[in-house]
Motif scaffolding. Structure first.
Motif, short mmCIF file in Angstrom:
data_model
loop_
_atom_site.label_atom_id
_atom_site.label_comp_id
_atom_site.label_asym_id
_atom_site.label_seq_id
_atom_site.Cartn_x
_atom_site.Cartn_y
_atom_site.Cartn_z
N ALA A 106 0.79 -1.00 -0.04
CA ALA A 106 0.03 -0.09 0.02
C ALA A 106 0.76 1.36 -0.06
O ALA A 106 1.92 1.15 0.61
CB ALA A 106 -0.89 -0.18 1.24
N GLU A 107 0.20 2.25 -0.69
CA GLU A 107 1.05 3.45 -0.81
C GLU A 107 1.12 4.05 0.44
O GLU A 107 -0.16 4.35 0.87
CB GLU A 107 0.78 4.26 -2.02
N PRO A 108 1.95 4.53 1.30
CA PRO A 108 1.88 5.12 2.43
C PRO A 108 1.46 6.66 2.47
O PRO A 108 1.85 7.25 1.57
CB PRO A 108 3.08 5.05 3.43
N ALA B 126 6.88 13.45 -2.26
CA ALA B 126 5.79 12.44 -2.16
C ALA B 126 6.48 10.94 -2.52
O ALA B 126 7.49 10.85 -2.94
CB ALA B 126 4.84 12.69 -3.47
N PRO B 127 5.92 10.15 -2.02
CA PRO B 127 6.24 8.67 -2.25
C PRO B 127 6.54 8.21 -3.71
O PRO B 127 5.43 8.37 -4.39
CB PRO B 127 5.59 7.91 -1.19
N VAL B 128 7.62 7.42 -4.03
CA VAL B 128 7.49 6.89 -5.36
C VAL B 128 7.89 5.36 -5.11
O VAL B 128 8.61 5.15 -4.35
CB VAL B 128 8.59 7.62 -6.05
N LEU B 129 7.34 4.51 -5.89
CA LEU B 129 7.76 3.14 -5.93
C LEU B 129 9.01 3.13 -6.28
O LEU B 129 9.90 3.37 -7.22
CB LEU B 129 7.01 2.32 -6.84
N SER B 130 9.83 2.25 -5.29
CA SER B 130 11.60 2.14 -5.27
C SER B 130 11.85 0.74 -5.27
O SER B 130 11.48 0.02 -4.35
CB SER B 130 11.93 3.16 -4.47
N ARG B 131 13.03 0.33 -6.02
CA ARG B 131 13.63 -0.87 -5.63
C ARG B 131 15.11 -0.47 -5.04
O ARG B 131 16.05 0.28 -5.82
CB ARG B 131 13.75 -1.53 -6.80
N VAL B 132 15.49 -0.99 -3.81
CA VAL B 132 16.78 -0.97 -3.35
C VAL B 132 17.68 -1.87 -3.85
O VAL B 132 17.11 -3.09 -3.52
CB VAL B 132 16.51 -0.54 -1.73
#
Length: 483
Positions: free
Chosen positions: A20-22, A386-392
């Motif tokens: 879920a997007e926080p 703003a939050p963005v979908l990320s891959r660490v």
């Protein structure tokens, strides 16, 4: 920076359903982080009273930070939960800390202080436990291929229990105990045929795998042990897997193993105070989507199930034993990294931010091994975008070098920021490697505003010292391989 109003929608297009997007990409989900974790007034992550930037300056990055007080509290809580559950049925319970989750001499001492025993599964882990002055009688020894020298060391040390895993091992023990003229207590590891509700690589009680005896073979193994003059059969052992939520699998497995237990009692093969060890595998939360069963609820459910099955068969409740590891040390651990590069990748109609850090699969192999999911948060400050979908991702020359596969991070994550990955206290340091000749990071215990190294980090010099083609070991330029 992500000023384009369509960026959040592009991010959501690639997000898995469970993520879920926080509302706030800086929040710290309860249950995923150590209880002491919070943000200071300047936005920095604080663990056990110490800000993350302070830890990074003193110990470098990556660094595995372990909240000592929470580890100790979870150990005491596990012992109390299983002990109280057994006592309600007039029984007793033992708790072994599963050292494979993470073992050092300091952690072993914490476990003994908390009243737990220690479970090991190699000569190295046994050596650590003995170096920590763990009383040998409080050590259990696992493994499907214990070599002769390992069994000899265990018997010589007088460890409490060896969990035997094959007919060959039984015969090895028969010869060793006779040669040393020492008695040794054992449990027989049984495959109940019950699958844990988990990844297939983590399910360890189905028949087509390397551990233990089938129910039928276990009965023959028990008969053989009973014949041996210096090997004492203390009971049975069954472990159904790892990262398990709920008690259903334990209930079914216990029912099957207790059927064998009852037959061995009737045949006079099990003596007084027989042990039934149901292993561990109790899950924790790696993301806010995980809802692990509280340890007290697990303990009550499992022990109640065993008591019910014993009542049906008209037998006494055995001495119960359990082997938690991850549920004690996992959540108290947080790994700190420094961000090196970022870039945004467009995938079809979606968009994902790649955040590269200065560690990776060499300090956390679990995502590459079996797709384990983790969380991440900025640790040196709060993000403002703003939050963005990320891959660490890590620094290794490997496309599968993923630390956190799916996470929403602030869009202003930038090189030099600190990133924190929670729930890394279990199975990260033990699985660490030197892939690409990357030194393994230190482990630092924190408590009440104080920090100390409990496992030293490696330097590049340490790696070169193992190379027989180099003499002498050359000095490394400042900044390379430092802790």
């Amino acid at each position: 920076m992500h000023d384009d109003a369509t960026a959040p929608e592009q991010s959501r297009a690639l997000a898995p359903d469970w993520l879920a997007e926080p509302d706030d990409p800086n929040d710290l989900a309860a249950g995923v982080w150590p209880a002491s974790a919070h943000r200071a007034g300047d936005g920095a992550l604080v663990i056990a009273g110490i800000p993350a930037p302070e830890l990074a300056r003193e110990f470098g990055t990556p660094v595995l930070v372990l909240d000592e007080d929470e580890v100790r509290a979870r150990a005491r809580g596990a012992l109390a939960a299983f002990g109280d559950a057994a006592a309600r049925h007039g029984g007793r319970a033992r708790v072994y800390y599963a050292g494979k989750a993470f073992l050092s001499t300091e952690v072993a001492r914490w476990m003994i202080d908390a009243g737990l025993n220690v479970d090991v599964c190699s000569a190295g882990e046994l050596a650590v436990a003995l170096a920590a002055d763990v009383p040998p009688a409080r050590i259990g020894f696992h493994g499907n291929n214990k070599r002769v020298f390992e069994l000899e060391r265990a018997v010589e040390a007088g460890i409490g229990t060896i969990i035997v895993d094959s007919e060959i091992e039984i015969e090895r023990l028969a010869a060793i105990t006779e040669r040393l003229d020492r008695r040794q207590s054992v449990l027989i590891r049984v495959n109940s045929g019950v699958h844990a509700e988990t990844h297939s690589f983590l399910a360890t009680a189905h028949e087509d795998q390397k551990f233990g005896f089938t129910l039928e073979a276990a009965e023959r193994a028990a008969e053989r042990v009973h014949e041996l003059p210096l090997v004492d059969l203390a009971g049975l052992h069954c472990h159904i897997g790892s990262q398990i939520f709920g008690t259903g699998g334990f209930r079914e497995s216990a029912s099957r193993v207790l059927e064998l237990h009852a037959r061995l009692l009737e045949a006079g093969i099990l003596g007084e105070d027989p042990v039934l060890n149901l292993g561990g595998g109790f899950g924790i939360a790696y993301t806010r989507a995980d809802t692990p069963t509280p340890i007290a609820e697990l303990a009550s459910g499992i022990v109640d199930a065993v008591a019910d099955e014993c009542a049906v068969r008209g037998i006494d409740l055995p001495v119960l034993a359990f082997e938690p590891g991850r549920s004690i040390v996992g959540t108290p651990g947080v790994t700190l990294y420094e961000v090196g590069t970022t870039k945004t990748v467009t995938v079809g109609e979606g968009e994902r931010r790649y955040v590269s850090v200065d560690g990776g699969m060499s300090d956390n192999a679990r995502p590459a091994l079996y797709g384990a999911q983790y969380s991440a948060r900025l640790a040196s400050r709060e993000g403002t975008d703003a939050p963005v979908l990320s891959r660490v991702v890590g620094l290794h020359c490997e496309s599968g070098d993923v630390v956190v596969d799916h996470e929403y991070l602030p869009g202003d994550v930038t090189p030099g920021d600190l990133l924190a990955v929670p729930a890394t206290g279990a199975y990260c340091a033990p699985l660490a490697s030197n892939y690409n000749h990357v030194p393994r990071p230190p482990v630092v215990a924190v408590s009440d505003g104080r920090a100390r190294i409990i496992v030293r980090g490696e330097r590049i010099e340490d790696l070169l010292a193992r190379d027989a083609g180099i003499d002498p070991v050359p000095a490394v330029r400042a900044g390379e391989g430092e802790e």
